[in-house]
Write an enzyme that holds these catalytic residues in place. Structure first.
Site, PDB file in Angstrom:
ATOM      1  N   HIS A   1       1.269   5.138  13.062  1.00  0.00           N
ATOM      2  CA  HIS A   1       0.377   4.918  11.922  1.00  0.00           C
ATOM      3  C   HIS A   1      -1.021   5.419  12.261  1.00  0.00           C
ATOM      4  O   HIS A   1      -2.005   4.685  12.209  1.00  0.00           O
ATOM      5  CB  HIS A   1       0.359   3.423  11.554  1.00  0.00           C
ATOM      6  CG  HIS A   1      -0.248   3.140  10.211  1.00  0.00           C
ATOM      7  ND1 HIS A   1      -1.593   2.909  10.048  1.00  0.00           N
ATOM      8  CD2 HIS A   1       0.299   3.032   8.978  1.00  0.00           C
ATOM      9  CE1 HIS A   1      -1.852   2.662   8.765  1.00  0.00           C
ATOM     10  NE2 HIS A   1      -0.700   2.733   8.095  1.00  0.00           N
TER      11      HIS A   1
ATOM     12  N   HIS B   1       0.863  -1.168   0.000  1.00  0.00           N
ATOM     13  CA  HIS B   1       0.000   0.000   0.000  1.00  0.00           C
ATOM     14  C   HIS B   1       0.908   1.228   0.000  1.00  0.00           C
ATOM     15  O   HIS B   1       1.989   1.212   0.592  1.00  0.00           O
ATOM     16  CB  HIS B   1      -0.928  -0.001   1.214  1.00  0.00           C
ATOM     17  CG  HIS B   1      -2.144  -0.853   1.019  1.00  0.00           C
ATOM     18  ND1 HIS B   1      -2.847  -1.418   2.069  1.00  0.00           N
ATOM     19  CD2 HIS B   1      -2.796  -1.231  -0.118  1.00  0.00           C
ATOM     20  CE1 HIS B   1      -3.871  -2.113   1.586  1.00  0.00           C
ATOM     21  NE2 HIS B   1      -3.862  -2.017   0.274  1.00  0.00           N
TER      22      HIS B   1
ATOM     23  N   ASP C   1       1.304   4.160   1.365  1.00  0.00           N
ATOM     24  CA  ASP C   1       1.908   4.833   2.515  1.00  0.00           C
ATOM     25  C   ASP C   1       3.045   4.020   3.131  1.00  0.00           C
ATOM     26  O   ASP C   1       3.725   4.500   4.045  1.00  0.00           O
ATOM     27  CB  ASP C   1       0.847   5.158   3.575  1.00  0.00           C
ATOM     28  CG  ASP C   1      -0.018   3.976   3.967  1.00  0.00           C
ATOM     29  OD1 ASP C   1      -0.289   3.124   3.113  1.00  0.00           O
ATOM     30  OD2 ASP C   1      -0.439   3.910   5.145  1.00  0.00           O
TER      31      ASP C   1
ATOM     32  N   HIS D   1      -4.484  -8.560   6.499  1.00  0.00           N
ATOM     33  CA  HIS D   1      -4.773  -7.301   5.827  1.00  0.00           C
ATOM     34  C   HIS D   1      -5.336  -7.646   4.444  1.00  0.00           C
ATOM     35  O   HIS D   1      -5.152  -8.786   3.979  1.00  0.00           O
ATOM     36  CB  HIS D   1      -3.477  -6.481   5.718  1.00  0.00           C
ATOM     37  CG  HIS D   1      -3.694  -5.018   5.508  1.00  0.00           C
ATOM     38  ND1 HIS D   1      -4.517  -4.261   6.298  1.00  0.00           N
ATOM     39  CD2 HIS D   1      -3.178  -4.151   4.575  1.00  0.00           C
ATOM     40  CE1 HIS D   1      -4.504  -3.003   5.886  1.00  0.00           C
ATOM     41  NE2 HIS D   1      -3.707  -2.916   4.832  1.00  0.00           N
TER      42      HIS D   1
END
Length: 309
Positions: free
Chosen positions: A266, A65, A67, A141
């Site tokens: 995060h 992902h 980020d 995830h």
């Protein structure tokens, strides 16, 4: 002199804010300098720390992902620009190999750095380091994701008073360490009789995930646990839906796993006041608690007290 510390480059989740850069973390661990999850802007954040691209020995990506990986192109190109004099290992989920290839060659540059590409292909896969073992564990995830932990092997500390009582000194001490026993004056003295065990240190890095066995396996007895806490308990249903943790869940993991120092990071951009994460975590975790901020440094705690003998 060896150094073991975490350098925080960024603490935001999906979107950066005026106060928080995208993810990015550097672990100094003796001769290893490991960059974890370099998000967008990580290369610039490094300029504000005492870490340079030339220092890096290893890069670990939990998943692809943005980020957690959009800082890879600039970081990799910087390795070549600075002509890093050593190979740099790179670990990432094997299922994301195409993403890594795209990021690695996102633009034209003269590649001189030697990258040793070692994808994670299985839950529990280990990579040997000079100062310990790097282990990857599968997380929960929406895309393939792994967390990492670095485990130093345990050792022992010799007790001078007990060595003296048996008349063991000089080269005999080294022999006792190597062999495990020594015959002295007609009696066999074992290493355990004149030493105490010294637990090895442990560092764990847990990013985007819902609660699962891998989270607990990584956190077990960690001296320093860096773990995502994207949401507060008020958004627990949303956290479960999108595969993330709340501050309360992360704190309970730390408490149940015997963690010494807990670093929460995060954070969703929806929260302006990070103190809310501390308040929520404190309801469950009594140890050292750090609410991560960009550019802070967190030392790995001193070794646990040796035991036995």
């Amino acid at each position: 002199m060896s150094m073991r510390e975490l350098v925080v480059l960024g603490t935001a989740s999906q979107a950066p804010t005026r106060q928080r850069n995208h993810n990015g973390y550097v672990l100094r661990w003796d001769d290893e300098v490991i960059l974890f999850d370099p998000g967008e802007g990580s290369q610039r954040q490094l300029l504000h720390t005492g870490v340079t691209a030339t220092d890096l020995t290893r890069i670990c990506v939990t998943h692809f992902h943005g980020d957690h990986c959009l800082g890879l192109p600039g970081t990799i190109q910087r390795l070549s620009l600075d002509r890093v004099p050593r190979p740099v290992a790179v670990h990432f989920p094997a299922g994301g190999a195409e993403y890594f290839a795209r990021l690695r060659h996102a633009s034209s540059f003269h590649e001189t750095a030697e990258l040793v590409v070692e994808p994670v292909t299985a839950d529990g896969q280990r990579f040997a380091l000079r100062s310990g073992t790097l282990e990857a564990r599968r997380l929960r995830h929406p895309i393939e994701t792994y967390g990492y932990r670095l485990v130093e092997p345990g050792g022992c500390r010799m007790l001078p008073e007990k060595l003296a009582a048996y008349g063991i000194a000089g080269p005999a001490v080294g022999e006792l360490l190597r062999v495990g026993h020594l015959d002295v004056g007609g009696r066999r003295v074992t290493r355990d009789e004149v030493s105490v065990t010294r637990p090895g240190q442990r560092f764990a890095f847990v990013m985007d995930t819902g609660l699962c066995d891998g989270v607990y396996a990584l956190a077990e007895h960690a001296d320093l646990l860096v773990i995502e806490s994207t949401f507060l308990e008020s958004e627990a249903a949303l956290a479960a839906e999108v595969g993330h943790l709340t501050a309360g869940q992360a704190a309970r993991v730390a408490a149940e796993s015997g963690v010494r120092t807990l670093v929460l990071t995060h954070f969703s951009q929806r929260y302006a006041d990070a103190r809310r994460f501390a308040d929520e975590a404190r309801e469950h975790f009594a140890g050292e608690l750090v609410i991560a901020e960009d550019l802070m440094t967190v030392p790995v705690p001193p070794r646990r007290v040796a035991s036995g003998g």
